[in-house]
Structures are given as structure tokens and as C-alpha cells.
Design a protein around this motif. Structure first.
Motif, PDB file in Angstrom:
ATOM      1  N   VAL A  33     -36.927  -1.307 -29.647  1.00  0.00           N
ATOM      2  CA  VAL A  33     -35.165  -1.165 -29.602  1.00  0.00           C
ATOM      3  C   VAL A  33     -34.942  -2.539 -29.380  1.00  0.00           C
ATOM      4  O   VAL A  33     -35.233  -2.965 -27.743  1.00  0.00           O
ATOM      5  N   ASN A  34     -33.871  -2.541 -29.255  1.00  0.00           N
ATOM      6  CA  ASN A  34     -32.984  -3.490 -30.251  1.00  0.00           C
ATOM      7  C   ASN A  34     -31.592  -3.272 -29.813  1.00  0.00           C
ATOM      8  O   ASN A  34     -31.021  -2.137 -29.536  1.00  0.00           O
ATOM      9  N   TRP A  35     -30.856  -3.637 -28.794  1.00  0.00           N
ATOM     10  CA  TRP A  35     -28.857  -3.396 -27.969  1.00  0.00           C
ATOM     11  C   TRP A  35     -28.208  -5.094 -28.552  1.00  0.00           C
ATOM     12  O   TRP A  35     -28.897  -5.820 -28.120  1.00  0.00           O
ATOM     13  N   TYR A  36     -27.131  -4.376 -29.061  1.00  0.00           N
ATOM     14  CA  TYR A  36     -26.465  -5.738 -29.540  1.00  0.00           C
ATOM     15  C   TYR A  36     -25.351  -4.981 -28.791  1.00  0.00           C
ATOM     16  O   TYR A  36     -24.217  -4.457 -29.016  1.00  0.00           O
ATOM     17  N   LEU A  47     -28.320  -8.618 -27.063  1.00  0.00           N
ATOM     18  CA  LEU A  47     -28.146  -9.052 -25.471  1.00  0.00           C
ATOM     19  C   LEU A  47     -29.359  -8.122 -25.095  1.00  0.00           C
ATOM     20  O   LEU A  47     -29.698  -9.362 -24.415  1.00  0.00           O
ATOM     21  N   VAL A  48     -30.644  -7.570 -25.679  1.00  0.00           N
ATOM     22  CA  VAL A  48     -31.650  -7.551 -25.007  1.00  0.00           C
ATOM     23  C   VAL A  48     -32.747  -6.596 -26.981  1.00  0.00           C
ATOM     24  O   VAL A  48     -32.129  -6.494 -27.150  1.00  0.00           O
ATOM     25  N   TYR A  49     -34.362  -7.376 -26.923  1.00  0.00           N
ATOM     26  CA  TYR A  49     -35.335  -7.231 -27.021  1.00  0.00           C
ATOM     27  C   TYR A  49     -36.125  -6.505 -27.105  1.00  0.00           C
ATOM     28  O   TYR A  49     -36.671  -6.281 -26.081  1.00  0.00           O
ATOM     29  N   ALA A  50     -36.502  -5.696 -27.546  1.00  0.00           N
ATOM     30  CA  ALA A  50     -38.352  -4.599 -27.356  1.00  0.00           C
ATOM     31  C   ALA A  50     -37.874  -4.323 -26.021  1.00  0.00           C
ATOM     32  O   ALA A  50     -38.617  -3.706 -25.028  1.00  0.00           O
ATOM     33  N   ALA A  51     -35.994  -3.769 -25.754  1.00  0.00           N
ATOM     34  CA  ALA A  51     -36.405  -2.299 -24.631  1.00  0.00           C
ATOM     35  C   ALA A  51     -36.103  -3.439 -23.325  1.00  0.00           C
ATOM     36  O   ALA A  51     -34.970  -2.602 -22.585  1.00  0.00           O
ATOM     37  N   SER A  52     -36.214  -4.076 -23.638  1.00  0.00           N
ATOM     38  CA  SER A  52     -36.330  -4.614 -21.647  1.00  0.00           C
ATOM     39  C   SER A  52     -36.411  -6.066 -21.312  1.00  0.00           C
ATOM     40  O   SER A  52     -35.783  -6.511 -20.429  1.00  0.00           O
ATOM     41  N   ASN A  53     -36.378  -7.158 -22.440  1.00  0.00           N
ATOM     42  CA  ASN A  53     -36.373  -8.609 -22.630  1.00  0.00           C
ATOM     43  C   ASN A  53     -34.976  -8.206 -22.945  1.00  0.00           C
ATOM     44  O   ASN A  53     -34.397  -9.014 -24.232  1.00  0.00           O
ATOM     45  N   LEU A  54     -34.305 -10.194 -22.179  1.00  0.00           N
ATOM     46  CA  LEU A  54     -33.236 -10.010 -22.104  1.00  0.00           C
ATOM     47  C   LEU A  54     -32.962 -11.299 -22.557  1.00  0.00           C
ATOM     48  O   LEU A  54     -33.769 -12.523 -22.637  1.00  0.00           O
ATOM     49  N   GLN A  55     -32.061 -11.288 -23.338  1.00  0.00           N
ATOM     50  CA  GLN A  55     -32.072 -12.585 -24.938  1.00  0.00           C
ATOM     51  C   GLN A  55     -31.569 -13.869 -23.711  1.00  0.00           C
ATOM     52  O   GLN A  55     -30.941 -13.562 -22.875  1.00  0.00           O
ATOM     53  N   SER A  56     -32.296 -15.680 -24.276  1.00  0.00           N
ATOM     54  CA  SER A  56     -31.414 -15.938 -23.834  1.00  0.00           C
ATOM     55  C   SER A  56     -30.459 -16.100 -23.939  1.00  0.00           C
ATOM     56  O   SER A  56     -29.705 -16.214 -25.305  1.00  0.00           O
ATOM     57  N   GLY A  57     -29.648 -16.863 -22.669  1.00  0.00           N
ATOM     58  CA  GLY A  57     -28.261 -17.310 -21.899  1.00  0.00           C
ATOM     59  C   GLY A  57     -27.077 -15.823 -21.899  1.00  0.00           C
ATOM     60  O   GLY A  57     -26.883 -15.523 -21.565  1.00  0.00           O
ATOM     61  N   PHE A  71     -33.736   5.695 -24.389  1.00  0.00           N
ATOM     62  CA  PHE A  71     -33.537   3.941 -24.016  1.00  0.00           C
ATOM     63  C   PHE A  71     -31.983   3.759 -23.460  1.00  0.00           C
ATOM     64  O   PHE A  71     -31.017   4.648 -24.120  1.00  0.00           O
ATOM     65  N   THR A  72     -32.043   2.947 -22.285  1.00  0.00           N
ATOM     66  CA  THR A  72     -30.217   2.975 -22.115  1.00  0.00           C
ATOM     67  C   THR A  72     -30.630   1.681 -21.602  1.00  0.00           C
ATOM     68  O   THR A  72     -31.153   0.556 -21.672  1.00  0.00           O
ATOM     69  N   LEU A  73     -28.941   0.940 -22.460  1.00  0.00           N
ATOM     70  CA  LEU A  73     -28.513  -0.328 -21.221  1.00  0.00           C
ATOM     71  C   LEU A  73     -27.826   0.062 -20.495  1.00  0.00           C
ATOM     72  O   LEU A  73     -27.574   0.893 -20.798  1.00  0.00           O
ATOM     73  N   THR A  85     -17.986  -3.169 -28.521  1.00  0.00           N
ATOM     74  CA  THR A  85     -18.901  -1.796 -28.551  1.00  0.00           C
ATOM     75  C   THR A  85     -20.204  -2.430 -28.949  1.00  0.00           C
ATOM     76  O   THR A  85     -20.948  -3.546 -29.121  1.00  0.00           O
ATOM     77  N   TYR A  86     -21.355  -1.393 -28.536  1.00  0.00           N
ATOM     78  CA  TYR A  86     -22.532  -2.052 -28.131  1.00  0.00           C
ATOM     79  C   TYR A  86     -23.887  -1.221 -28.840  1.00  0.00           C
ATOM     80  O   TYR A  86     -22.846   0.598 -29.320  1.00  0.00           O
ATOM     81  N   TYR A  87     -24.739  -1.464 -29.642  1.00  0.00           N
ATOM     82  CA  TYR A  87     -25.536  -0.806 -30.551  1.00  0.00           C
ATOM     83  C   TYR A  87     -26.287  -0.984 -30.293  1.00  0.00           C
ATOM     84  O   TYR A  87     -27.012  -2.008 -30.009  1.00  0.00           O
ATOM     85  N   CYS A  88     -27.055   0.264 -30.794  1.00  0.00           N
ATOM     86  CA  CYS A  88     -28.858   0.284 -30.537  1.00  0.00           C
ATOM     87  C   CYS A  88     -29.698  -0.571 -31.685  1.00  0.00           C
ATOM     88  O   CYS A  88     -28.896   0.327 -32.493  1.00  0.00           O
ATOM     89  N   GLN A  89     -30.556  -0.328 -31.724  1.00  0.00           N
ATOM     90  CA  GLN A  89     -31.561  -0.290 -33.045  1.00  0.00           C
ATOM     91  C   GLN A  89     -32.664   0.079 -32.619  1.00  0.00           C
ATOM     92  O   GLN A  89     -33.750  -1.029 -32.457  1.00  0.00           O
ATOM     93  N   GLN A  90     -33.531   0.591 -33.879  1.00  0.00           N
ATOM     94  CA  GLN A  90     -34.581   1.077 -33.668  1.00  0.00           C
ATOM     95  C   GLN A  90     -35.462  -0.155 -34.542  1.00  0.00           C
ATOM     96  O   GLN A  90     -35.176  -0.289 -35.714  1.00  0.00           O
TER      97      GLN A  90
END
Lengths: 107, 124
Positions: A33-36, A47-57, A71-73, A85-90
Motif C-alpha cells: 500500500v502507498n499513500w498520496y 507520502l508513504v510507500y510499502a505501508a510504513s516507509n516515509l518518502q524522503s522529504g 491500513f492507516t495513514l 485529499t489523501y489516497y491509498c493505492q494498492q
């Protein structure tokens, strides 16, 4: 197809609040899961990739968690610039990487 | 810093072909997939398809019969064609980079960065 359902669809909060957005998959997708974040008139931003990894910056007030189907953000202390607006993506089911319907976070 | 800049026709008639191109700045096309995603007005995000620098592609099954993604490594750009458009194809179209990488020993992918988006309107 794997469907991603976000809740709530919209949310009102105050600066400084702790906010949690949930995303549920229709089958086990492990941690794929990724979050945008998307602001009006702009492209989404990772924002977040592989469920819990914070993107740089990305500020550390953002965090992701979960595995399997739920999953949660979380935003630990809302700032004015977080209203978006926030989106999850599988990213488990190639080639159709489906997105949730979005959660609009309003002041 | 990688930047994607996209261009193409913004107004089409039904049955025409959508054609968009995305130029990549600050990186080569190697080692990543290059992606098209669209967003209908007021709606969520829909994955269209992607391509790597050797021409390997993935497509959304719902659009596979009409969508075609190509790459031009000499110009460092990639393109989308969508045939037989209708009003249902009216959307903002984004190009983006998909990164495929191992996280915790498992392959993952995510989309970043994105182009600025182009509104394509289909109307008679």
C-alpha cells in the motif's frame, strides 16, 4: 480486481489535531500500500510507500501502518498545509494498481 | 531532481484519438517504469498503464484495447495514445514515474514524481 475503500470520505479537523485515515482492501495485500496527498489543482504527491516507509522529504508527522487488508495513514499534529485529499493505492495486483476513492481533509 | 513535463491536445471530439507526451528531465528512462494515470472531474485516480525503457508494458485491463504507451529513449520521453475516445474519457491525465524496488526483501512499486497534469475534454 482488488478494491480499496477509504474511510471516512471526508473529515473536518483543527490545526494540531491527530488524524487517522483508514484504507481497507478486499483481499490480503500484505504491505503493498502507498499513500498520496493531493491539493486542489495539483498532482498527487507520494507520502508513504510499502505501508510504513516515509518518502524522503515528507514531514515526520505523517506515518503509515497496517498489513493484510487494513491500513492507516496518521498525521500526528495537523498543520495548515496538510488540508488536502489523501489516497491509498494498492501495488499488489499487477497490472491494475487501484486507488481508494479519496479522503478529503478539511479545516 | 526529476521533473516531468507533459503536453498534448486538450480538446477532442468523440471517436478521435487522444495523444499525450511526457518529457523526463533530470533522469534517464532506465531502471524505472513510466506511467499514465487519469482523474475524471471530481473523481478518484485511475491507473492507465506503464512502460519501461525496453518497451515492456502493463495496461489496465479495462483500457487495454484502446490504450497504447510508447517510449522514445533518444528524446527521453514517453507517450500515451487512447483511441476512440468518448465523454467518459474526459479527465486530467497525469504522467509519472513508477519506481520498482525491494523493501524488506520484497519487490514493491510506487509512483513519484508526477507531471503537472493535462485536462483532456471530449465533446462534440
Amino acid at each position: 480486481d482488488i478494491q480499496m475503500t477509504q474511510s471516512p470520505s471526508s473529515l473536518s479537523a483543527f490545526v494540531g489535531d491527530r488524524v487517522t485515515i483508514t484504507c481497507r482492501a478486499t483481499q490480503n495485500i500484505y504491505n503493498y500500500v502507498n499513500w498520496y496527498q493531493q491539493k486542489p489543482g495539483q498532482a498527487p504527491k507520494l507520502l508513504v510507500y510499502a505501508a510504513s516507509n516515509l518518502q524522503s522529504g515528507v514531514p515526520s508527522r505523517f506515518s503509515g501502518s497496517g498489513s493484510g487488508t487494513d491500513f492507516t495513514l496518521t498525521i500526528s499534529s495537523l498543520q495548515r498545509e496538510d488540508f488536502a485529499t489523501y489516497y491509498c493505492q494498492q501495488s499488489y495486483s499487477t497490472p491494475l494498481y487501484t486507488f481508494g476513492q479519496g479522503t478529503k481533509l478539511e479545516i | 531532481q526529476v521533473r516531468l513535463q507533459q503536453w498534448g491536445a486538450g480538446l477532442l471530439k468523440p471517436s478521435e484519438t487522444l495523444s499525450l507526451t511526457c518529457g523526463v528531465h533530470g533522469a534517464t528512462l532506465n531502471s524505472h517504469y513510466w506511467t499514465w494515470i487519469r482523474q475524471a472531474p471530481g473523481q478518484g485516480l485511475e491507473w492507465i498503464g506503464d512502460i519501461d525503457d525496453t518497451g515492456n508494458t502493463h495496461y489496465n485491463p479495462a483500457l487495454r484495447s484502446r490504450a497504447s504507451v510508447s517510449v522514445d529513449t533518444s528524446a527521453n520521453q514517453f507517450s500515451l495514445r487512447l483511441t476512440s475516445v468518448s465523454a467518459a474519457d474526459t479527465a486530467v491525465y497525469f504522467c509519472a514515474r513508477s519506481t520498482y524496488s525491494f523493501v524488506g526483501g520484497s519487490p514493491h512499486n510506487w509512483v513519484d514524481p508526477w507531471g503537472q497534469g493535462i485536462l483532456v475534454t471530449v465533446s462534440a
